[in-house]
Write a protein that holds these residues in place. Structure first.
Motif, PDB file in Angstrom:
ATOM      1  N   GLU A  64       0.727  -1.178  -0.053  1.00 30.78           N
ATOM      2  CA  GLU A  64       0.032  -0.069   0.024  1.00 30.78           C
ATOM      3  C   GLU A  64       0.875   1.431  -0.176  1.00 30.78           C
ATOM      4  O   GLU A  64       1.970   1.062   0.408  1.00 30.78           O
ATOM      5  CB  GLU A  64      -0.974   0.100   1.213  1.00 30.78           C
ATOM      6  CG  GLU A  64      -1.973  -1.029   1.214  1.00 30.78           C
ATOM      7  CD  GLU A  64      -2.859  -0.922   2.463  1.00 30.78           C
ATOM      8  OE1 GLU A  64      -3.896  -1.357   2.350  1.00 30.78           O
ATOM      9  OE2 GLU A  64      -2.300  -0.697   3.492  1.00 30.78           O
ATOM     10  N   ILE A  65       0.077   2.364  -0.410  1.00 29.61           N
ATOM     11  CA  ILE A  65       0.796   3.722  -0.422  1.00 29.61           C
ATOM     12  C   ILE A  65       0.059   4.394   0.818  1.00 29.61           C
ATOM     13  O   ILE A  65      -0.958   4.338   0.908  1.00 29.61           O
ATOM     14  CB  ILE A  65       0.948   4.390  -1.658  1.00 29.61           C
ATOM     15  CG1 ILE A  65      -0.585   4.545  -2.132  1.00 29.61           C
ATOM     16  CG2 ILE A  65       1.929   3.591  -2.713  1.00 29.61           C
ATOM     17  CD1 ILE A  65      -0.468   5.686  -3.254  1.00 29.61           C
ATOM     18  N   PHE A  66       0.732   5.681   1.358  1.00 22.17           N
ATOM     19  CA  PHE A  66       0.083   6.624   1.891  1.00 22.17           C
ATOM     20  C   PHE A  66       0.651   7.924   1.382  1.00 22.17           C
ATOM     21  O   PHE A  66       1.925   7.920   1.042  1.00 22.17           O
ATOM     22  CB  PHE A  66      -0.024   6.375   3.440  1.00 22.17           C
ATOM     23  CG  PHE A  66       1.229   6.639   4.091  1.00 22.17           C
ATOM     24  CD1 PHE A  66       1.793   7.888   4.714  1.00 22.17           C
ATOM     25  CD2 PHE A  66       2.226   5.399   4.318  1.00 22.17           C
ATOM     26  CE1 PHE A  66       3.167   7.973   5.262  1.00 22.17           C
ATOM     27  CE2 PHE A  66       3.245   5.471   5.064  1.00 22.17           C
ATOM     28  CZ  PHE A  66       3.889   6.730   5.563  1.00 22.17           C
ATOM     29  N   ALA A  67      -0.204   8.856   1.171  1.00 21.89           N
ATOM     30  CA  ALA A  67       0.339  10.194   0.375  1.00 21.89           C
ATOM     31  C   ALA A  67       0.019  11.361   1.428  1.00 21.89           C
ATOM     32  O   ALA A  67      -0.945  11.460   2.036  1.00 21.89           O
ATOM     33  CB  ALA A  67      -0.369  10.405  -0.660  1.00 21.89           C
ATOM     34  N   ILE A  68       0.936  12.232   1.344  1.00 25.17           N
ATOM     35  CA  ILE A  68       0.635  13.322   2.224  1.00 25.17           C
ATOM     36  C   ILE A  68       0.666  14.631   1.375  1.00 25.17           C
ATOM     37  O   ILE A  68       1.479  14.695   0.514  1.00 25.17           O
ATOM     38  CB  ILE A  68       2.147  13.425   3.054  1.00 25.17           C
ATOM     39  CG1 ILE A  68       1.895  12.331   4.271  1.00 25.17           C
ATOM     40  CG2 ILE A  68       2.026  14.806   3.768  1.00 25.17           C
ATOM     41  CD1 ILE A  68       3.339  12.274   5.062  1.00 25.17           C
TER      42      ILE A  68
END
Length: 280
Positions: A64-68
């Motif tokens: 998974e990715i998480f984006a800021i």
């Protein structure tokens, strides 16, 4: 173990890398709460942890990715019993928001599983190797941009594969994508109008303007001006063309008007970026 490199773009363009890295984290790794000035995406290569943004907590695991997003207060930490190993890219540019939207990433949906995401660390590796191998003045920009766009290609392909298939002509992104390609290939023509672009993509002018603005955050006219000035910056910084020649080359024939637009967008007069310092 942490491996990170930084990059300072010479010009503002559609998509620019600011930094990137890979890290095998230690137990009890945390980051924040903090605010970033640029976009930042992490891809989780293994392990578990969580990410917090806008009062919501997301579990984030391998694949998974998480984006800021810029200006958002965020916090994240690894699961001590199964710590993350992850890679990341910090980036910006005029088309950052559009590319993120095409990849289905936003502050409301900052976490996503990425199909075929295991290719992302390889592209980050290319970025790191390139930044290490070349002095900044000799950096092959096409290699940096190629790896960066390949990462977004993985993100967008994964997003499209996860959605129900709709007829292409009903997709706003299809119209916007065609319009962006039109801008990129016809911006040098002084006489092009927004109606020309709307006709090209097959929409009524007012409706096209509304859909384009909703998708990109800018009106078609604003986008065209910024794209032309971006190309003008590149020419002023890399050639000995006069300011007048540069203006004509990007579709803005009148020198005084070009100078006003350039200063409005960039913040300084074009002569301050020109190698030749000639106006005509």
């Amino acid at each position: 173990m942490r491996h990170e490199r930084f990059h300072i773009p010479s010009l503002i363009s559609d998509l620019e890398l600011y930094y990137c890295g890979i890290e095998e984290v230690i137990t009890y790794f945390t980051c924040g709460p903090s605010i970033r000035d640029n976009h930042l995406i992490h891809y989780i290569m293994k392990g578990k942890g969580f990410f917090e943004c806008r009062g919501r907590r997301y579990e984030v695991k391998q694949g998974e990715i998480f984006a800021i997003a810029p200006g958002e207060l965020t916090y994240y930490e690894t699961e001590p019993a199964d710590p993350w190993t992850f890679c990341w890219i910090g980036f910006g540019g005029r088309r950052s928001k559009e590319l993120l939207q095409r990849a289905g990433v936003s502050v409301d949906e900052p976490v996503r599983y990425i199909q075929e995401g295991d290719g992302i660390p390889g592209y980050v590796g290319v970025l790191l190797e390139t930044l290490e191998a070349y002095p900044s003045r000799d950096l092959p920009a096409s290699k940096i941009h190629g790896a960066l766009y390949n990462i977004f290609a993985v993100l967008e392909t994964s997003y499209l594969a996860s959605r129900p298939q709709l007829p292409a002509r009903t997709e706003t992104a299809d119209y916007v994508g065609k319009a962006l390609r039109f801008f990129e290939t016809h911006y040098q023509i002084p006489t092009i109008t927004i109606k020309d672009i709307a006709d090209y993509v097959g929409l009524e002018r007012t409706y096209f303007t509304k859909q384009f603005t909703k998708a990109t955050g800018e009106s078609p006219q604003q986008y065209l001006i910024k794209y032309r000035i971006d190309q003008a910056q590149r020419l002023l910084a890399t050639t000995d063309m006069t300011i007048g020649q540069v203006g004509k080359s990007v579709g803005i024939v009148e020198l005084a008007y070009f100078s006003r637009l350039y200063k409005k967008v960039v913040g300084v007069a074009p002569k301050q970026h020109s190698l030749g310092f000639h106006s005509t």
